[in-house]
Motif scaffolding. Structure first.
Motif, PDB file in Angstrom:
ATOM      1  N   GLY A  95       3.562  10.130  -7.194  1.00 23.47           N
ATOM      2  CA  GLY A  95       2.809  11.271  -6.671  1.00 23.47           C
ATOM      3  C   GLY A  95       2.025  10.944  -5.420  1.00 23.47           C
ATOM      4  O   GLY A  95       1.955  11.757  -4.492  1.00 23.47           O
ATOM      5  N   SER A  96       1.409   9.751  -5.371  1.00 24.08           N
ATOM      6  CA  SER A  96       0.612   9.389  -4.193  1.00 24.08           C
ATOM      7  C   SER A  96       1.494   9.207  -2.957  1.00 24.08           C
ATOM      8  O   SER A  96       1.103   9.554  -1.837  1.00 24.08           O
ATOM      9  CB  SER A  96      -0.192   8.113  -4.462  1.00 24.08           C
ATOM     10  N   VAL A  97       2.697   8.674  -3.164  1.00 22.58           N
ATOM     11  CA  VAL A  97       3.627   8.514  -2.041  1.00 22.58           C
ATOM     12  C   VAL A  97       4.116   9.873  -1.555  1.00 22.58           C
ATOM     13  O   VAL A  97       4.174  10.141  -0.350  1.00 22.58           O
ATOM     14  CB  VAL A  97       4.816   7.619  -2.444  1.00 22.58           C
TER      15      VAL A  97
ATOM     16  N   GLU B 239       2.355   1.657   3.471  1.00 23.42           N
ATOM     17  CA  GLU B 239       3.513   0.798   3.727  1.00 23.42           C
ATOM     18  C   GLU B 239       4.755   1.341   3.011  1.00 23.42           C
ATOM     19  O   GLU B 239       5.863   1.285   3.556  1.00 23.42           O
ATOM     20  CB  GLU B 239       3.226  -0.629   3.262  1.00 23.42           C
ATOM     21  N   THR B 240       4.560   1.860   1.821  1.00 21.90           N
ATOM     22  CA  THR B 240       5.676   2.430   1.067  1.00 21.90           C
ATOM     23  C   THR B 240       6.248   3.642   1.785  1.00 21.90           C
ATOM     24  O   THR B 240       7.471   3.809   1.885  1.00 21.90           O
ATOM     25  CB  THR B 240       5.220   2.837  -0.348  1.00 21.90           C
ATOM     26  N   VAL B 241       5.367   4.472   2.291  1.00 22.62           N
ATOM     27  CA  VAL B 241       5.787   5.651   3.041  1.00 22.62           C
ATOM     28  C   VAL B 241       6.611   5.252   4.257  1.00 22.62           C
ATOM     29  O   VAL B 241       7.682   5.817   4.531  1.00 22.62           O
ATOM     30  CB  VAL B 241       4.565   6.497   3.459  1.00 22.62           C
ATOM     31  N   GLU B 242       6.141   4.263   5.001  1.00 21.86           N
ATOM     32  CA  GLU B 242       6.860   3.821   6.197  1.00 21.86           C
ATOM     33  C   GLU B 242       8.211   3.216   5.829  1.00 21.86           C
ATOM     34  O   GLU B 242       9.209   3.400   6.552  1.00 21.86           O
ATOM     35  CB  GLU B 242       6.017   2.826   6.991  1.00 21.86           C
ATOM     36  N   ASP B 243       8.261   2.492   4.713  1.00 20.01           N
ATOM     37  CA  ASP B 243       9.523   1.921   4.251  1.00 20.01           C
ATOM     38  C   ASP B 243      10.531   3.014   3.919  1.00 20.01           C
ATOM     39  O   ASP B 243      11.711   2.934   4.287  1.00 20.01           O
ATOM     40  CB  ASP B 243       9.267   1.039   3.028  1.00 20.01           C
ATOM     41  N   ILE B 244      10.068   4.043   3.220  1.00 18.59           N
ATOM     42  CA  ILE B 244      10.952   5.160   2.855  1.00 18.59           C
ATOM     43  C   ILE B 244      11.425   5.903   4.101  1.00 18.59           C
ATOM     44  O   ILE B 244      12.614   6.242   4.227  1.00 18.59           O
ATOM     45  CB  ILE B 244      10.232   6.108   1.882  1.00 18.59           C
TER      46      ILE B 244
ATOM     47  N   ARG C 294       5.229   1.746 -10.547  1.00 18.53           N
ATOM     48  CA  ARG C 294       4.443   0.538 -10.346  1.00 18.53           C
ATOM     49  C   ARG C 294       3.024   0.838 -10.782  1.00 18.53           C
ATOM     50  O   ARG C 294       2.569   1.976 -10.728  1.00 18.53           O
ATOM     51  CB  ARG C 294       4.447   0.135  -8.863  1.00 18.53           C
ATOM     52  N   ASN C 295       2.304  -0.181 -11.223  1.00 16.56           N
ATOM     53  CA  ASN C 295       0.945   0.052 -11.696  1.00 16.56           C
ATOM     54  C   ASN C 295      -0.011   0.420 -10.574  1.00 16.56           C
ATOM     55  O   ASN C 295      -1.011   1.098 -10.791  1.00 16.56           O
ATOM     56  CB  ASN C 295       0.431  -1.194 -12.415  1.00 16.56           C
TER      57      ASN C 295
ATOM     58  N   THR D  99       0.839  -1.199   0.000  1.00 15.17           N
ATOM     59  CA  THR D  99       0.000   0.000   0.000  1.00 15.17           C
ATOM     60  C   THR D  99       0.873   1.247   0.000  1.00 15.17           C
ATOM     61  O   THR D  99       2.089   1.178   0.254  1.00 15.17           O
ATOM     62  CB  THR D  99      -0.895   0.046   1.255  1.00 15.17           C
ATOM     63  N   VAL D 100       0.248   2.381  -0.271  1.00 16.13           N
ATOM     64  CA  VAL D 100       0.958   3.658  -0.200  1.00 16.13           C
ATOM     65  C   VAL D 100       1.508   3.867   1.203  1.00 16.13           C
ATOM     66  O   VAL D 100       2.659   4.291   1.384  1.00 16.13           O
ATOM     67  CB  VAL D 100       0.020   4.820  -0.589  1.00 16.13           C
TER      68      VAL D 100
END
Length: 220
Positions: free
Chosen positions: A164-166, A40-45, A158-159, A37-38
């Motif tokens: 932008g959403s991240v 999860e991606t944010v937390e990873d970054i 990624r599809n 998810t967005v």
């Protein structure tokens, strides 16, 4: 003297956007753990950057540095004594060398965020270099399809999750964004300088005197 005319060209992207895009691309390629998810991606970054900054590292330790394409082979091969220079000092030297090279070689600068006007600059510059009508027509044909295209919208690598959403989610956390900006600050110095060059070059194209236009330090 018959030697071919050479113009140095570079295409750059805003460092924060570039880093997020890189992470998504690495996930797509299977070179990094894929987040679902967005959020999860944010937390990873956030985890990646906080870890790097905790060790005193900057973005160049995590992804291919912007300055690699702006330094000469001799400059890239320079060795630094870790006992005498910190990473921050090394980054500062590379920033200064990169900026100096942009000026010294009168580089033509494109920016992802202003894609349409970048293509106009490149088309105009290449039209000045070619030495026949046929070649000039081919240059125009190469670039004309992009003129008037919308500026880059930081599309998805990624599809399912877009850059932008991240970025939108990251920007909600100002405390973290201060850390993020510190993480990319040296590349940001290069890109800010390059963007100023880019804008001046675009203005010269629009005014019709790009072929006579060169930059020096007093222009910036």
């Amino acid at each position: 003297n018959g030697a071919p005319q050479v113009r140095h060209m570079t295409f750059l992207r805003q460092p924060i956007t570039r880093f997020v895009s890189h992470i998504l691309y690495q996930q797509k390629q299977g070179n990094a753990d894929k987040t679902e998810t967005v959020e999860e991606t944010v937390e990873d970054i956030k985890k990646r950057i906080r870890s790097s900054r905790g060790k005193g590292e900057y973005v160049s330790s995590s992804i291919y540095p912007i300055y690699i394409s702006l330094l000469t082979p001799e400059q890239s091969a320079m060795k630094y004594n870790p006992e005498q220079t910190t990473q921050e000092q090394q980054e500062w030297v590379k920033v200064q060398l990169s900026i100096d090279n942009l000026l010294r070689y009168n580089a033509i600068v494109g920016m992802t965020e202003t894609f349409s006007q970048s293509i106009q600059i490149f088309e105009h510059a290449m039209g000045q270099i070619v030495n026949s009508t046929r070649k000039e027509e081919k240059v125009q044909e190469l670039f004309s399809r992009y003129i008037g295209e919308k500026e880059s919208e930081n599309g998805s690598e990624r599809n399912d999750i877009s850059t932008g959403s991240v970025l939108k989610e990251l920007n909600k956390d100002e405390e973290f964004m201060a850390i993020f900006r510190e993480f990319v600050k040296y590349e940001q110095m290069i890109v800010d300088f390059a963007m100023d060059m880019h804008q001046k070059q675009y203005e010269a194209v629009k005014k019709g005197h790009f072929e006579r236009y060169t930059l020096d330090s007093s222009d910036i």
